[in-house]
Scaffold this motif. Structure first.
Motif, PDB file in Angstrom:
ATOM      1  N   GLN A 196      -9.271   2.746   9.470  1.00 10.38           N
ATOM      2  CA  GLN A 196      -8.749   1.384   9.361  1.00 10.38           C
ATOM      3  C   GLN A 196      -7.311   1.261   9.830  1.00 10.38           C
ATOM      4  OE1 GLN A 196      -9.671  -0.904   5.726  1.00 10.38           O
ATOM      5  NE2 GLN A 196     -10.655   0.946   4.954  1.00 10.38           N
ATOM      6  N   GLN A 197      -6.675   2.366  10.263  1.00 12.23           N
ATOM      7  CA  GLN A 197      -5.261   2.285  10.612  1.00 12.23           C
ATOM      8  C   GLN A 197      -4.963   1.376  11.799  1.00 12.23           C
ATOM      9  OE1 GLN A 197      -7.168   4.943  10.732  1.00 12.23           O
ATOM     10  NE2 GLN A 197      -6.524   6.511  12.178  1.00 12.23           N
ATOM     11  N   PRO A 198      -5.893   1.119  12.736  1.00 17.01           N
ATOM     12  CA  PRO A 198      -5.554   0.134  13.780  1.00 17.01           C
ATOM     13  C   PRO A 198      -5.437  -1.295  13.264  1.00 17.01           C
ATOM     14  CG  PRO A 198      -7.294   1.619  14.542  1.00 17.01           C
ATOM     15  CD  PRO A 198      -7.133   1.853  13.087  1.00 17.01           C
ATOM     16  N   ARG A 199      -6.047  -1.611  12.112  1.00 14.13           N
ATOM     17  CA  ARG A 199      -6.015  -2.971  11.593  1.00 14.13           C
ATOM     18  C   ARG A 199      -4.809  -3.251  10.710  1.00 14.13           C
ATOM     19  NH1 ARG A 199     -11.523  -2.476   9.861  1.00 14.13           N
ATOM     20  NH2 ARG A 199     -10.785  -2.833   7.730  1.00 14.13           N
ATOM     21  N   HIS A 200      -4.239  -2.219  10.111  1.00 11.83           N
ATOM     22  CA  HIS A 200      -3.167  -2.413   9.139  1.00 11.83           C
ATOM     23  C   HIS A 200      -1.902  -1.724   9.635  1.00 11.83           C
ATOM     24  CE1 HIS A 200      -6.144  -3.919   6.310  1.00 11.83           C
ATOM     25  NE2 HIS A 200      -6.872  -2.844   6.541  1.00 11.83           N
ATOM     26  N   THR A 201      -0.889  -2.509   9.916  1.00 12.46           N
ATOM     27  CA  THR A 201       0.400  -1.980  10.341  1.00 12.46           C
ATOM     28  C   THR A 201       1.316  -1.802   9.140  1.00 12.46           C
ATOM     29  OG1 THR A 201       1.267  -4.210  10.741  1.00 12.46           O
ATOM     30  CG2 THR A 201       0.165  -3.087  12.592  1.00 12.46           C
ATOM     31  N   PHE A 202       2.402  -1.098   9.373  1.00  9.54           N
ATOM     32  CA  PHE A 202       3.363  -0.859   8.286  1.00  9.54           C
ATOM     33  C   PHE A 202       3.973  -2.165   7.803  1.00  9.54           C
ATOM     34  CE2 PHE A 202       7.787   0.022   7.005  1.00  9.54           C
ATOM     35  CZ  PHE A 202       7.542   0.850   5.919  1.00  9.54           C
ATOM     36  N   GLU A 203       4.289  -3.064   8.705  1.00 10.92           N
ATOM     37  CA  GLU A 203       4.886  -4.337   8.305  1.00 10.92           C
ATOM     38  C   GLU A 203       3.911  -5.190   7.500  1.00 10.92           C
ATOM     39  OE1 GLU A 203       4.892  -3.091  11.299  1.00 10.92           O
ATOM     40  OE2 GLU A 203       7.026  -2.592  11.629  1.00 10.92           O
ATOM     41  N   SER A 204       2.636  -5.214   7.923  1.00  8.06           N
ATOM     42  CA  SER A 204       1.653  -6.021   7.186  1.00  8.06           C
ATOM     43  C   SER A 204       1.408  -5.467   5.787  1.00  8.06           C
ATOM     44  CB  SER A 204       0.341  -6.079   7.967  1.00  8.06           C
ATOM     45  OG  SER A 204      -0.247  -4.788   8.077  1.00  8.06           O
ATOM     46  N   ILE A 205       1.421  -4.135   5.626  1.00  9.53           N
ATOM     47  CA  ILE A 205       1.221  -3.541   4.301  1.00  9.53           C
ATOM     48  C   ILE A 205       2.393  -3.869   3.387  1.00  9.53           C
ATOM     49  CG2 ILE A 205       0.971  -1.374   3.054  1.00  9.53           C
ATOM     50  CD1 ILE A 205      -0.486  -0.256   5.479  1.00  9.53           C
ATOM     51  N   LEU A 206       3.619  -3.764   3.911  1.00 11.05           N
ATOM     52  CA  LEU A 206       4.796  -4.110   3.113  1.00 11.05           C
ATOM     53  C   LEU A 206       4.793  -5.592   2.732  1.00 11.05           C
ATOM     54  CD1 LEU A 206       7.875  -2.177   4.552  1.00 11.05           C
ATOM     55  CD2 LEU A 206       6.750  -1.894   2.346  1.00 11.05           C
ATOM     56  N   LYS A 207       4.411  -6.439   3.647  1.00 14.97           N
ATOM     57  CA  LYS A 207       4.354  -7.870   3.359  1.00 14.97           C
ATOM     58  C   LYS A 207       3.323  -8.158   2.273  1.00 14.97           C
ATOM     59  CE  LYS A 207       3.579 -12.337   5.620  1.00 14.97           C
ATOM     60  NZ  LYS A 207       3.237 -12.997   6.914  1.00 14.97           N
ATOM     61  N   HIS A 208       2.161  -7.509   2.348  1.00 17.05           N
ATOM     62  CA  HIS A 208       1.132  -7.703   1.326  1.00 17.05           C
ATOM     63  C   HIS A 208       1.583  -7.157  -0.022  1.00 17.05           C
ATOM     64  CE1 HIS A 208      -2.755  -8.042  -0.552  1.00 17.05           C
ATOM     65  NE2 HIS A 208      -2.825  -6.728  -0.733  1.00 17.05           N
ATOM     66  N   LEU A 209       2.267  -6.024  -0.028  1.00 12.36           N
ATOM     67  CA  LEU A 209       2.770  -5.460  -1.274  1.00 12.36           C
ATOM     68  C   LEU A 209       3.820  -6.367  -1.900  1.00 12.36           C
ATOM     69  CD1 LEU A 209       2.880  -3.184  -3.318  1.00 12.36           C
ATOM     70  CD2 LEU A 209       4.463  -1.970  -1.796  1.00 12.36           C
ATOM     71  N   ALA A 210       4.722  -6.921  -1.095  1.00 13.20           N
ATOM     72  CA  ALA A 210       5.720  -7.858  -1.618  1.00 13.20           C
ATOM     73  C   ALA A 210       5.059  -9.116  -2.181  1.00 13.20           C
ATOM     74  CB  ALA A 210       6.719  -8.217  -0.522  1.00 13.20           C
ATOM     75  N   HIS A 211       4.002  -9.581  -1.527  1.00 15.25           N
ATOM     76  CA  HIS A 211       3.277 -10.750  -2.031  1.00 15.25           C
ATOM     77  C   HIS A 211       2.623 -10.455  -3.379  1.00 15.25           C
ATOM     78  CE1 HIS A 211       0.830 -14.404  -1.856  1.00 15.25           C
ATOM     79  NE2 HIS A 211      -0.221 -13.653  -2.162  1.00 15.25           N
ATOM     80  N   CYS A 212       2.047  -9.262  -3.532  1.00 13.85           N
ATOM     81  CA  CYS A 212       1.417  -8.897  -4.800  1.00 13.85           C
ATOM     82  C   CYS A 212       2.459  -8.761  -5.911  1.00 13.85           C
ATOM     83  CB  CYS A 212       0.638  -7.597  -4.642  1.00 13.85           C
ATOM     84  SG  CYS A 212      -0.798  -7.733  -3.552  1.00 13.85           S
ATOM     85  N   LEU A 213       3.626  -8.180  -5.600  1.00 13.73           N
ATOM     86  CA  LEU A 213       4.669  -8.067  -6.618  1.00 13.73           C
ATOM     87  C   LEU A 213       5.239  -9.435  -6.988  1.00 13.73           C
ATOM     88  CD1 LEU A 213       6.576  -4.919  -5.296  1.00 13.73           C
ATOM     89  CD2 LEU A 213       4.933  -5.038  -7.173  1.00 13.73           C
ATOM     90  N   LYS A 214       5.323 -10.322  -6.022  1.00 10.50           N
ATOM     91  CA  LYS A 214       5.860 -11.660  -6.295  1.00 10.50           C
ATOM     92  C   LYS A 214       4.973 -12.423  -7.271  1.00 10.50           C
ATOM     93  CE  LYS A 214       7.058 -15.962  -3.925  1.00 10.50           C
ATOM     94  NZ  LYS A 214       7.145 -16.640  -2.600  1.00 10.50           N
ATOM     95  N   HIS A 215       3.656 -12.289  -7.132  1.00  8.61           N
ATOM     96  CA  HIS A 215       2.717 -13.017  -7.979  1.00  8.61           C
ATOM     97  C   HIS A 215       2.187 -12.163  -9.133  1.00  8.61           C
ATOM     98  CE1 HIS A 215       2.490 -16.539  -5.318  1.00  8.61           C
ATOM     99  NE2 HIS A 215       2.574 -15.675  -4.331  1.00  8.61           N
ATOM    100  N   ASP A 216       2.795 -11.007  -9.360  1.00 10.34           N
ATOM    101  CA  ASP A 216       2.467 -10.151 -10.502  1.00 10.34           C
ATOM    102  C   ASP A 216       0.993  -9.755 -10.498  1.00 10.34           C
ATOM    103  OD1 ASP A 216       3.067  -8.657 -12.688  1.00 10.34           O
ATOM    104  OD2 ASP A 216       2.953 -10.299 -14.136  1.00 10.34           O
ATOM    105  N   LEU A 217       0.505  -9.273  -9.354  1.00  7.21           N
ATOM    106  CA  LEU A 217      -0.874  -8.826  -9.238  1.00  7.21           C
ATOM    107  C   LEU A 217      -0.996  -7.356  -9.609  1.00  7.21           C
ATOM    108  CD1 LEU A 217      -1.963 -10.565  -5.914  1.00  7.21           C
ATOM    109  CD2 LEU A 217      -2.180 -11.406  -8.249  1.00  7.21           C
ATOM    110  N   SER A 218      -2.194  -6.932  -9.908  1.00  7.58           N
ATOM    111  CA  SER A 218      -2.457  -5.562 -10.355  1.00  7.58           C
ATOM    112  C   SER A 218      -2.567  -4.621  -9.150  1.00  7.58           C
ATOM    113  CB  SER A 218      -3.750  -5.523 -11.165  1.00  7.58           C
ATOM    114  OG  SER A 218      -4.853  -5.891 -10.349  1.00  7.58           O
ATOM    115  N   PRO A 219      -2.539  -3.301  -9.401  1.00  8.20           N
ATOM    116  CA  PRO A 219      -2.720  -2.356  -8.277  1.00  8.20           C
ATOM    117  C   PRO A 219      -4.061  -2.508  -7.586  1.00  8.20           C
ATOM    118  CG  PRO A 219      -1.782  -1.243 -10.181  1.00  8.20           C
ATOM    119  CD  PRO A 219      -2.147  -2.609 -10.639  1.00  8.20           C
ATOM    120  N   ARG A 220      -5.120  -2.811  -8.335  1.00  8.07           N
ATOM    121  CA  ARG A 220      -6.432  -3.013  -7.710  1.00  8.07           C
ATOM    122  C   ARG A 220      -6.416  -4.225  -6.788  1.00  8.07           C
ATOM    123  NH1 ARG A 220     -11.069   0.432  -8.770  1.00  8.07           N
ATOM    124  NH2 ARG A 220     -10.496   1.728 -10.552  1.00  8.07           N
TER     125      ARG A 220
END
Length: 574
Positions: A463-487
């Motif tokens: 799956q590494q061609p679909r997920h870049t480092f910037e997109s993963i960081l952006k998704h992680l920041a979005h999850c932390l902003k909305h207080d989402l779980s690790p799952r």
């Protein structure tokens, strides 16, 4: 893993005999032959050194990918005139998604891949003038026709008041009293005007709900039912305008010559109200044909995607082939998993690579007798037959091993994500021991603790061609902003569906080709088959009619039916 140079015993014996002959000839025959012998030895030793270096560098890598085969033509000939071929199996790095080099025939330093060319072609088609014409000209024509029909009753009521048709209401032979009576609007006329406005408002709401929507697809042929509705609107509007103009323009002449009743303003308002009623009835027909007719399930549709063979089944109403294709694509993008072309071949482990590397054998058939050739051919055929018989076992164990590795790395990833999320705490107006971080900074701080596990999981699942480092960081920041779980953070990486989850599939326009033996404007029928193609993906659609269900009623008598007897035998414990 050490690289192996596999040779047959006969080629080794021929080389030893050649080296012995060269030594004897160089001792008694002069320096020129000796120099040629040394050049051959130097060239062979340089090739062997290069192979050993490549083998060491391949051994130092921890992650290996499937093998590549390198064939070296040494240019040396044995005493019998046969040519010796060295075959080496070179390992390929598994980090294919990060440092893969594509060797093409292009000599320019600015060459691009076929995927970039395909994306550029899609962007040009999406922004081209021809595509804009096909997409918007038809909708613009429908909109103008609808506006002309909607505003026709208003124009019929307003035009006499604005001074249009002077020959009808300002005829010189008409008296002033007659003119006043023609343009007068009594209480009954005003009530009809209010009714006309209310009906126009209802018609406007219906037109907005049914037609003022963005079209989901541009179809290759005409939409039959929509064309029928527009034809009815055109005929109705034209007929009402024709009758209106004839009656209004000839009204004064009828009054002067025959003394009959003229067309007064009250009758014009009633005439416009009748036109609105007719348009409302046509709108009802459009709702039935365009929205309600295909709601009842009549067909069973099975969709099979090639090349991975994923299939889904749905129930479908009565639609044309092209509208059914649009409906299939709408369900495909929300129900099917993402197609990963890199998983067509299961990644193999290191132990399986070692097994594969030792299973290759190479034979020299030049310069041997026919009996030896036939025996070697039979041996090769027998080996191929044994390998073919055991291929299903090899596939079973490869798939089992791959599933085990995926589950193992999945568990590591979930554990690493849960541990990383424990290092983050949301602050609610209480004093912080250090400078607080925003979501982006917090994501950058905790991501390194789970980066290795996530990288390994994306590598094993390709799956590494679909997920870049910037997109993963952006998704992680979005999850932390909305207080989402690790799952919840890991959901895009652990779940590979639907197709719209992939960023590459979120283009504004998707180009598909419809292939059908029938005319695509015709309705679907039993055993109907059509195909949708986009690049390497193909959707095969098969349509079958749902059976007729004959349901009969069976009367159940609780008094007679709820009686039981006890069956006794020698083994019954009762």
């Amino acid at each position: 893993m050490e690289n192996e140079s596999v040779k047959s015993e006969q080629s080794g014996r021929s080389r030893r005999s050649r080296n012995h002959n060269n030594n004897s000839s160089s001792a008694g025959g002069g320096g020129s032959i000796n120099n040629g012998y040394h050049r051959d030895r130097n060239r062979h030793s340089h090739r062997s050194t290069h192979s050993s270096k490549s083998g060491k560098s391949g051994f130092q890598r921890s992650d290996m990918a499937p093998y590549q085969t390198s064939v070296n033509m040494t240019g040396e000939e044995s005493r019998d005139g046969q040519e010796v071929i060295e075959v080496q199996i070179l390992p390929q790095d598994e980090n294919w998604g990060e440092n893969t080099t594509a060797v093409t025939g292009n000599t320019s330093e600015q060459s691009i891949s076929m995927e970039d060319i395909n994306n550029m072609w899609h962007r040009e088609n999406d922004k081209g003038f021809g595509f804009a014409c096909r997409r918007y000209v038809e909708s613009t024509f429908y909109f103008l026709l609808g506006c002309a029909a909607f505003f026709s009753p208003v124009a019929m009521v307003v035009m006499p008041r604005l001074g249009f048709f002077p020959s009808a209401f300002d005829h010189p032979e008409l008296t002033q009293t007659v003119r006043t009576q023609l343009l007068a609007c009594s209480e009954q006329c005003k009530g009809q005007l209010v009714s006309l406005v209310a009906r126009l408002l209802l018609l406007a709401i219906g037109l907005w709900a049914l037609f003022m929507r963005r079209t989901s697809a541009s179809m290759p042929r005409i939409f039959l039912y929509r064309a029928i509705v527009l034809l009815l609107v055109t005929i109705c509007t034209f007929a009402y305008w024709l009758f209106y103009i004839v009656q209004v323009t000839n009204g004064a002449k009828i009054v002067v010559e025959t003394g009959g009743d003229a067309v007064d303003y009250k009758s014009l308002v009633a005439y416009s109200t009748n036109l609105v009623d007719t348009l409302i009835f046509i709108h009802y027909v459009a709702v039935v044909l365009l929205e309600l007719r295909h709601q009842e399930p009549r067909y069973y549709v099975k969709i099979i995607r090639s090349p991975d063979g994923v299939s889904r089944s749905y129930m479908l109403g009565q639609l044309s082939i092209q509208r059914a294709a649009v409906w299939v694509l709408q369900n495909y993008y929300v129900d099917f998993p993402i197609f990963n072309p890199y998983l067509e071949r299961i990644p193999i482990s290191k132990s399986q690579r070692n097994k594969i590397s030792t299973s290759f054998k190479y034979y020299e058939v030049d310069g041997v007798s026919n009996a030896q050739q036939q025996s070697q051919s039979r041996a090769v055929l027998a080996a191929n037959a044994r390998r073919r018989d055991s291929s299903h076992n090899e596939r079973f164990y490869e798939e089992h091993e791959y599933e085990r590795r995926v589950k193992k790395r999945r568990a590591r990833l979930i554990t690493a994500a849960e541990e990383a999320f424990t290092h983050i705490k949301r602050i609610h107006n209480e004093p912080a021991p250090a400078l607080p971080l925003d979501p982006q900074e917090a994501a950058q701080a905790v991501f390194p603790s789970m980066a290795r596990a996530l990288q390994k999981y994306l590598r094993i699942t390709r799956q590494q061609p679909r997920h870049t480092f910037e997109s993963i960081l952006k998704h992680l920041a979005h999850c932390l902003k909305h207080d989402l779980s690790p799952r919840a953070f890991l959901e895009p990486y652990l779940t590979e569906s639907p197709v719209m989850q992939s960023e590459k599939e979120r283009r504004w326009v998707q180009m598909w080709a419809l292939v059908s033996e029938e005319i695509v404007s015709r309705p679907i029928f039993n055993e109907c088959t059509f195909q949708l193609i986009q690049n390497d993906i193909s959707l095969m659609v098969k349509v079958h009619t749902l059976p007729f269900f004959n349901i009969t009623e069976e009367i159940f008598d609780p008094i007679r039916s709820n009686k039981f007897v006890l069956k006794l035998n020698s083994e019954t414990s009762v």
